[in-house]
Motif scaffolding. Structure first.
Motif, PDB file in Angstrom:
ATOM      1  N   SER A 224      27.883   6.738  -4.603  1.00  0.00           N
ATOM      2  CA  SER A 224      27.838   8.192  -4.439  1.00  0.00           C
ATOM      3  C   SER A 224      28.235   8.880  -5.733  1.00  0.00           C
ATOM      4  CB  SER A 224      28.788   8.657  -3.339  1.00  0.00           C
ATOM      5  OG  SER A 224      28.660   7.840  -2.233  1.00  0.00           O
ATOM      6  N   THR A 227      25.397   9.148  -7.896  1.00  0.00           N
ATOM      7  CA  THR A 227      24.323   9.995  -7.373  1.00  0.00           C
ATOM      8  C   THR A 227      24.578  11.466  -7.707  1.00  0.00           C
ATOM      9  OG1 THR A 227      24.042   8.419  -5.590  1.00  0.00           O
ATOM     10  CG2 THR A 227      23.057  10.569  -5.282  1.00  0.00           C
ATOM     11  N   ILE A 228      25.851  11.837  -7.759  1.00  0.00           N
ATOM     12  CA  ILE A 228      26.203  13.234  -8.032  1.00  0.00           C
ATOM     13  C   ILE A 228      25.769  13.602  -9.454  1.00  0.00           C
ATOM     14  CG2 ILE A 228      28.144  14.818  -8.324  1.00  0.00           C
ATOM     15  CD1 ILE A 228      29.602  13.244  -6.165  1.00  0.00           C
ATOM     16  N   PRO A 229      25.075  14.750  -9.622  1.00  0.00           N
ATOM     17  CA  PRO A 229      24.677  15.166 -10.974  1.00  0.00           C
ATOM     18  C   PRO A 229      25.890  15.254 -11.907  1.00  0.00           C
ATOM     19  CG  PRO A 229      23.608  16.542  -9.341  1.00  0.00           C
ATOM     20  CD  PRO A 229      24.583  15.671  -8.595  1.00  0.00           C
ATOM     21  N   SER A 230      25.695  14.815 -13.162  1.00  0.00           N
ATOM     22  CA  SER A 230      26.842  14.763 -14.080  1.00  0.00           C
ATOM     23  C   SER A 230      27.486  16.132 -14.261  1.00  0.00           C
ATOM     24  CB  SER A 230      26.409  14.192 -15.427  1.00  0.00           C
ATOM     25  OG  SER A 230      25.275  14.869 -15.908  1.00  0.00           O
ATOM     26  N   LEU A 231      26.637  17.162 -14.405  1.00  0.00           N
ATOM     27  CA  LEU A 231      27.197  18.496 -14.614  1.00  0.00           C
ATOM     28  C   LEU A 231      28.008  18.944 -13.396  1.00  0.00           C
ATOM     29  CD1 LEU A 231      27.400  20.941 -16.460  1.00  0.00           C
ATOM     30  CD2 LEU A 231      25.236  21.765 -15.547  1.00  0.00           C
ATOM     31  N   ALA A 232      27.551  18.564 -12.191  1.00  0.00           N
ATOM     32  CA  ALA A 232      28.278  18.918 -10.969  1.00  0.00           C
ATOM     33  C   ALA A 232      29.617  18.183 -10.914  1.00  0.00           C
ATOM     34  CB  ALA A 232      27.443  18.585  -9.740  1.00  0.00           C
ATOM     35  N   GLY A 235      31.925  19.923 -13.051  1.00  0.00           N
ATOM     36  CA  GLY A 235      32.293  21.168 -12.400  1.00  0.00           C
ATOM     37  C   GLY A 235      33.308  20.963 -11.288  1.00  0.00           C
ATOM     38  N   LEU A 236      33.145  19.858 -10.546  1.00  0.00           N
ATOM     39  CA  LEU A 236      34.057  19.587  -9.430  1.00  0.00           C
ATOM     40  C   LEU A 236      35.465  19.280  -9.925  1.00  0.00           C
ATOM     41  CD1 LEU A 236      31.821  17.364  -7.104  1.00  0.00           C
ATOM     42  CD2 LEU A 236      32.601  19.684  -6.681  1.00  0.00           C
ATOM     43  N   GLY A 331      24.720   9.045 -23.230  1.00  0.00           N
ATOM     44  CA  GLY A 331      23.869  10.150 -22.805  1.00  0.00           C
ATOM     45  C   GLY A 331      24.623  11.225 -22.052  1.00  0.00           C
ATOM     46  N   VAL A 334      26.748  13.997 -23.806  1.00  0.00           N
ATOM     47  CA  VAL A 334      26.082  15.234 -24.235  1.00  0.00           C
ATOM     48  C   VAL A 334      26.507  16.386 -23.333  1.00  0.00           C
ATOM     49  CG1 VAL A 334      23.846  16.394 -24.373  1.00  0.00           C
ATOM     50  CG2 VAL A 334      24.085  14.075 -25.207  1.00  0.00           C
ATOM     51  N   VAL A 335      26.478  16.125 -22.009  1.00  0.00           N
ATOM     52  CA  VAL A 335      26.778  17.174 -21.039  1.00  0.00           C
ATOM     53  C   VAL A 335      28.236  17.615 -21.150  1.00  0.00           C
ATOM     54  CG1 VAL A 335      26.644  17.769 -18.606  1.00  0.00           C
ATOM     55  CG2 VAL A 335      25.046  16.129 -19.559  1.00  0.00           C
ATOM     56  N   LEU A 338      29.383  20.836 -22.722  1.00  0.00           N
ATOM     57  CA  LEU A 338      29.364  22.096 -21.980  1.00  0.00           C
ATOM     58  C   LEU A 338      30.744  22.485 -21.482  1.00  0.00           C
ATOM     59  CD1 LEU A 338      26.179  22.025 -19.741  1.00  0.00           C
ATOM     60  CD2 LEU A 338      26.720  23.649 -21.536  1.00  0.00           C
ATOM     61  N   ILE A 339      31.619  21.498 -21.259  1.00  0.00           N
ATOM     62  CA  ILE A 339      32.970  21.848 -20.815  1.00  0.00           C
ATOM     63  C   ILE A 339      33.952  21.722 -21.972  1.00  0.00           C
ATOM     64  CG2 ILE A 339      32.569  21.303 -18.394  1.00  0.00           C
ATOM     65  CD1 ILE A 339      34.160  18.709 -18.889  1.00  0.00           C
TER      66      ILE A 339
ATOM     67  N   PRO B 102      18.775   9.427 -23.536  1.00  0.00           N
ATOM     68  CA  PRO B 102      19.564  10.213 -22.589  1.00  0.00           C
ATOM     69  C   PRO B 102      18.729  11.342 -21.992  1.00  0.00           C
ATOM     70  CG  PRO B 102      20.709   9.960 -24.683  1.00  0.00           C
ATOM     71  CD  PRO B 102      19.323   9.481 -24.899  1.00  0.00           C
ATOM     72  N   VAL B 184      16.797  10.975  -7.841  1.00  0.00           N
ATOM     73  CA  VAL B 184      18.226  11.210  -8.069  1.00  0.00           C
ATOM     74  C   VAL B 184      18.481  11.581  -9.532  1.00  0.00           C
ATOM     75  CG1 VAL B 184      20.476  10.101  -8.138  1.00  0.00           C
ATOM     76  CG2 VAL B 184      19.013   9.797  -6.157  1.00  0.00           C
ATOM     77  N   GLY B 188      19.835  15.371 -11.104  1.00  0.00           N
ATOM     78  CA  GLY B 188      20.898  15.516 -12.097  1.00  0.00           C
ATOM     79  C   GLY B 188      20.423  16.229 -13.344  1.00  0.00           C
ATOM     80  N   ILE B 217      31.511  28.046 -10.486  1.00  0.00           N
ATOM     81  CA  ILE B 217      31.282  26.662 -10.920  1.00  0.00           C
ATOM     82  C   ILE B 217      31.304  25.759  -9.690  1.00  0.00           C
ATOM     83  CG2 ILE B 217      32.212  24.700 -12.208  1.00  0.00           C
ATOM     84  CD1 ILE B 217      33.358  26.607 -14.220  1.00  0.00           C
ATOM     85  N   ALA B 221      28.448  23.378  -8.157  1.00  0.00           N
ATOM     86  CA  ALA B 221      28.721  21.941  -8.228  1.00  0.00           C
ATOM     87  C   ALA B 221      28.664  21.302  -6.844  1.00  0.00           C
ATOM     88  CB  ALA B 221      30.084  21.698  -8.872  1.00  0.00           C
ATOM     89  N   LEU B 229      23.216  13.778  -2.949  1.00  0.00           N
ATOM     90  CA  LEU B 229      23.594  12.756  -1.971  1.00  0.00           C
ATOM     91  C   LEU B 229      22.619  12.757  -0.792  1.00  0.00           C
ATOM     92  CD1 LEU B 229      27.461  13.267  -2.023  1.00  0.00           C
ATOM     93  CD2 LEU B 229      26.195  11.301  -2.900  1.00  0.00           C
TER      94      LEU B 229
END
Lengths: 398, 243
Positions: A224, A227-232, A235-236, A331, A334-335, A338-339, B102, B184, B188, B217, B221, B229
């Motif tokens: 899981s 699966t979660i987008p890297s940016l998300a 953010g989390l 890779g 890179v994201v 942003l933070i 990437p 997936v 992302g 945010i 997110a 998911l």
């Protein structure tokens, strides 16, 4: 008879296709693109406007030579000659792009010049020839020597300033100090994240292997996470970490904040976990029980069994997982820019903000090269660990 | 057999329904975010509704992944036929070198080529999405045993009948698992695509990062993480019901 001729013609199809695309795009499409200044619009330049007749003839001639070699030559000379020609052609494209850029910049000092579709498709064509022929040539030494030579030659072009007219190199020249600073930050952040992932992931993978009751849970969580987008994921993590550093001064004192390297490191490590855990699990799973029985039969205790039998067999597979994690992490770093965690992503997002394509290219191409380097380095490490000649000696010694 | 696969669908469909309700129920988001971040004035992304962002995200990912699937499967079929077999090493090399690139860099590289907005995002997602499908299509088609193919040819099947009636159905599961990877990854990458002006669920995250607003945010997110998911679970269920 007819069939073999048809077969060899069929075999040469990629060579014909690659060279045909290269010649057609060289004649018909823009070889380079030019912008009068850093942020103005681009216009195309054809190969004939920017190259000397002899240079253009060299490109077309080399491509025709490759097509002819594909048509007439028989293995093994065929592969070696085609590999050599394709490497020469790759070098020629880069060299001529540098020459062309130099000429434009000599007239218009502020202009930004970069290879365009005509050059890129030519490079792709030569790469197609290289890939096709190298797959059927068993001589590994020749292939690695040749690609090493090509890399050295390209590096020499950069080192001796032959490419300084290209927009990306001019962008680099304007910020060479910061470039290396961000590069070091990128490598450091990626390497620490993979380091943490290895420290956590290898034991976790081993636990998943030994305790089947944990297996499902461990994989559900690591799957899981990826699966979660890297940016998300970044953010989390921001709010909880900001809360931690506000509520407990201890965390603030060790540099934990909502943005910056703390959430970046945590998110990148979590992200890199799955390949490491999965490969560690697989590595132990595929060990032949007969080997372990043999070790037990020799009177080895659990620790000896682990260090002299299981680990050497499992190591290459685990390293394969670390390789995947390493490439992915370079890779994803890179994201992290942003933070506010720095790295080459800084150039990409700054370039996007300023609408400055050269700065975007500088960040993106540096990241791609770094990812390829990480892949090559960790791939070589995996190769060394594979139970080859040297590996076996080491295992046999105790 | 059929009953069991239907059973697996129930929780997945419930989750999809719950997600649809959730993204339309902005009052609930606002209440929770107000509780978590009492200091902020804006708790939700104001330039677009959450449902609209999800929709933008889904359109981008679905169109790009759909085209990538089409291209990946066609190339995969081509390089496993006798006429295209010589292109097989090129396909292998391109997909393994391509996966080293990437996703964020591919996205960034599409901007100098095509400008800002939806177009470069679509191009990047499409190109990047081809590789997992291509790789799995080749693996799937090659895992069909030669005896099976010989038997089909012996029964008088034409090559295209063999492909459509035997090889593709047997390879379908592996191909779908490639589509799952592509989808997936693309969800992302589409999140990052907000930085090049493509909208979607990355927009509140990026906007919150710029304006230092942790509430929006978190809005983006959470919605993006759940979407990924959920998509993964749905395609996994498709895969499973084919078993």
């Amino acid at each position: 008879m007819n069939e073999t001729r048809g077969g060899s013609f069929n075999r040469s199809l990629p060579v014909f296709a690659g060279t045909a695309v290269a010649i057609a795009s060289f004649l018909l499409l823009d070889f380079m693109s030019k912008r009068p200044s850093r942020i103005s619009g681009a216009s195309g330049i054809s190969a004939f406007e920017i190259l000397e007749p002899a240079e253009a003839a060299a490109v077309i001639g080399l491509n025709l030579c490759m097509a002819a070699a594909g048509l007439f030559l028989k293995p093994p000379a065929r592969q070696k000659i085609l590999l050599l020609l394709s490497c020469l052609s790759l070098f020629l494209y880069v060299f001529l792009a540098g020459r062309g850029a130099e000429r434009v910049v000599a007239d218009m000092p502020l202009a930004r010049v970069f290879p365009s579709t005509g050059a890129w498709l030519g490079i792709l064509g030569s790469a197609v020839v290289f890939s096709t022929e190298s797959s059927t040539l068993p001589d590994r030494f020749f292939k690695s020597a040749l690609s090493g030579l090509l890399l050295c030659a390209l590096a020499a072009l950069v080192f001796y300033g032959q490419l300084d007219g290209l927009s990306i190199m001019r962008e680099y020249a304007n910020r060479s100090g910061r470039f290396w600073q961000e590069g070091v930050a990128h490598v450091f952040l990626s390497a620490s994240a993979v380091g943490v992932a290895v420290l956590v992931g290898v034991p976790l993978g081993f636990v998943a292997f030994t305790r089947s009751s944990f297996e499902k849970g461990i994989f559900a969580v690591t799957n899981s996470l990826q699966t979660i987008p890297s940016l998300a994921l970044f953010g989390l993590l921001i709010s909880p970490l900001a809360w931690l550093s506000r509520t407990y001064p201890f965390f603030a004192s060790i540099g934990v904040r909502g943005t910056g390297s703390a959430p970046a490191l945590i998110a990148l490590s979590l992200y890199a976990l799955l390949p490491v855990v999965r490969n560690t699990y697989t590595a132990f799973k595929i060990i032949d029980p007969a080997i372990i029985d043999a070790g037990k039969g020799m009177g080895m205790n659990r620790l000896q069994l682990f260090s002299t039998v299981e680990l050497p067999v499992a190591l290459p597979v685990i390293l394969g997982g670390i390789r995947i994690a390493g490439v992915q992490t370079v890779g994803n770093t890179v994201v992290a820019a942003l933070i506010g965690a720095g790295g080459f992503g800084q150039f990409i997002f700054q370039g996007l903000g300023e609408a400055a394509p050269d700065l975007i290219l500088l960040g993106a191409i540096s990241t791609v090269l770094l990812a390829l380097a990480a892949d090559g380095l960790l791939g070589a490490l995996t190769g060394i660990a594979r139970p080859g000649r040297r590996g076996r000696e080491e295992v046999a010694r105790p | 057999m059929k009953e069991r696969s239907l059973h697996g669908w129930i929780p997945v469909l419930l989750a999809v329904a719950a997600y649809v309700v959730l993204v339309h129920w902005e009052a609930a988001w606002e209440t929770v975010l107000k509780f978590l971040f009492p200091g902020e004035t804006n708790h939700l992304y104001t330039r677009s509704s959450l449902a609209r962002l999800v929709w933008e995200h889904l359109v981008l990912v679905t169109v790009a992944s759909g085209l990538a699937t089409l291209a990946g499967v066609l190339i995969g079929i081509f390089v496993t036929r006798s006429t295209g077999r010589s292109f097989r090493p090129v396909a292998d090399d391109l997909s393994s070198v391509g996966q080293t690139f990437p996703p964020a860099a591919v996205l960034a590289l599409a901007v100098p080529a095509t400008g800002f907005g939806f177009k470069p995002a679509m191009l990047a997602l499409f190109l990047y999405g081809i590789m997992p499908v291509l790789r799995n299509t080749i693996t799937g088609l090659e895992s069909v045993p030669d005896e099976t193919k010989d038997a089909a040819l012996g029964m008088g099947m034409r090559p295209w009948q063999l492909l459509l009636g035997v090889e593709l159905p047997l390879a379908l599961r592996v191909i779908i698992s490639g589509i799952r990877i592509t989808t997936v990854i693309n969800i992302g990458t589409a999140t990052i695509a907000a930085t090049i002006g493509a909208g979607g669920l990355g927009a509140p995250i990026v906007s919150g990062l710029i304006s230092h607003n942790p509430s929006i945010i978190l809005e983006g997110a959470v919605a993006a993480a759940l979407l990924a998911l959920l998509a993964d679970a749905v395609i996994e269920q498709v895969e499973r019901s084919l078993a």
